[in-house]
Write an enzyme that holds these catalytic residues in place. Sequence first.
Site, PDB file in Angstrom:
ATOM      1  N   GLY A 146      -0.873   9.892  -7.082  1.00 32.54           N
ATOM      2  CA  GLY A 146       0.556   9.588  -7.123  1.00 32.54           C
ATOM      3  C   GLY A 146       0.917   8.410  -6.240  1.00 32.54           C
ATOM      4  N   ASP A 147       0.359   8.386  -5.030  1.00 31.79           N
ATOM      5  CA  ASP A 147       0.606   7.264  -4.125  1.00 31.79           C
ATOM      6  C   ASP A 147       0.053   5.962  -4.695  1.00 31.79           C
ATOM      7  OD1 ASP A 147       1.756   8.404  -1.504  1.00 31.79           O
ATOM      8  OD2 ASP A 147       0.076   9.727  -1.885  1.00 31.79           O
ATOM      9  N   THR A 148      -1.157   6.035  -5.245  1.00 36.83           N
ATOM     10  CA  THR A 148      -1.786   4.823  -5.744  1.00 36.83           C
ATOM     11  C   THR A 148      -1.064   4.276  -6.967  1.00 36.83           C
ATOM     12  OG1 THR A 148      -3.900   5.651  -4.922  1.00 36.83           O
ATOM     13  CG2 THR A 148      -3.971   3.830  -6.480  1.00 36.83           C
TER      14      THR A 148
END
Length: 400
Positions: free
Chosen positions: A171-173
């Site tokens: 999700g962060d990436t």
Amino acid sequence: MNAPAPMALAGVRVVEMGQLIAGPFAGKTLGEFGADVVKIEPPGAGDPLRNWRLIKNGTSVWWQVQSRNKRSVAIDLRQPEGQQLARQLIAEADVLVENFRPGTLEGWGMSPDELHALNPGLVILRISGYGQTGPYRDLPGFGVIGEAMGGLRALTAEPGRVPVRVGVSIGDTLAALHGVIGVMMALYHRKVNGGAGQVIDVALHEAVFNVMESLIPEYSAFGAVREAAGSALPGIAPSNAYACTDGWVLVAGNGDSIFKRLMATIGRDDLGAAPDLADNAGRVARVAEIDAAIGDWTKPRTVQQVLDALATARVPAGKVYTAKDIAEDPHYRARDMILQQPTRDGYTVEVPGIVPKLSATPGTVRSNAPHVGDDTDAVLREMGLSAEQIATLRDKAIIQ
């Protein structure tokens, strides 16, 4: 000696104020293609990522990847003088990257309006859990929450079993990569439309949701709620993971002609010639039977035996790689996807290479990851501060 290749983002100054994953991954990507990334960290421990997962010589090996090509400036942003230093840095920057909770910049007197008054051309990338607007904006949101709200977590499971994490901070990436795309579009717009900057608002869950394929159209058109399907590709057959004597192999035999070659290879010409299996819709209707046939063929064979046979038949297939498999794979090495990177902690570590690969302006690793505040003095001197002013700020614990 060949002249060094030009850098796609040479001359672009980025101030990175984020920490951990999403914001810093965006900064890492920009830095790999030539941007001068100045990372503002809190004095002392710095970015918490320095201490995440496995530690060697006092620093996370993850840090060595996430912060290469960056310069570290340690500034206490809780103090007004630290905030003023940050404003001075941002006033000369092209891009600001931040992934604080919404309202944090505003509380420091660095709202987009205030920053654009200082620097009208500034591109501001803001990554947060739920975005800068909407009823959830003030809720804390990490990548795993974005993956759940974005629809991904419900699908990452075996049917009827607990939803599981993908295994990395996807999700962060995804949010970081969407942010980088936004930065590049905003810089292009600034170049061709008069020099004005803008704000890029990336929410973690929206970045995940953006890659969820037909999830919502299927619900809208049919009321269909897509469910977890384990390793299979729902609605596409055959495409699954199959057990071998020494591991698992993925087989994608879902093209019409590929399916016939796959069935011939496993000795099931009866399935390959079946009229109702000539297209995907028919194969989906009999997917359990097809999967069982493929599984019966792979089960007594090694992964390599399966891969060799399917390569000969021109059927897409692949091993489920571990870190060891990746590190030992000649294709990774041939494409410079495993690099030897010296560290400032006195050892060399293998790290991922750079993606994407540009023919004329390729990305590079120009510097290794810094210690906290390694570049504070140099950057402040570039801003015009004297040695006496820098010493005073250090005495007052504004900088490190």
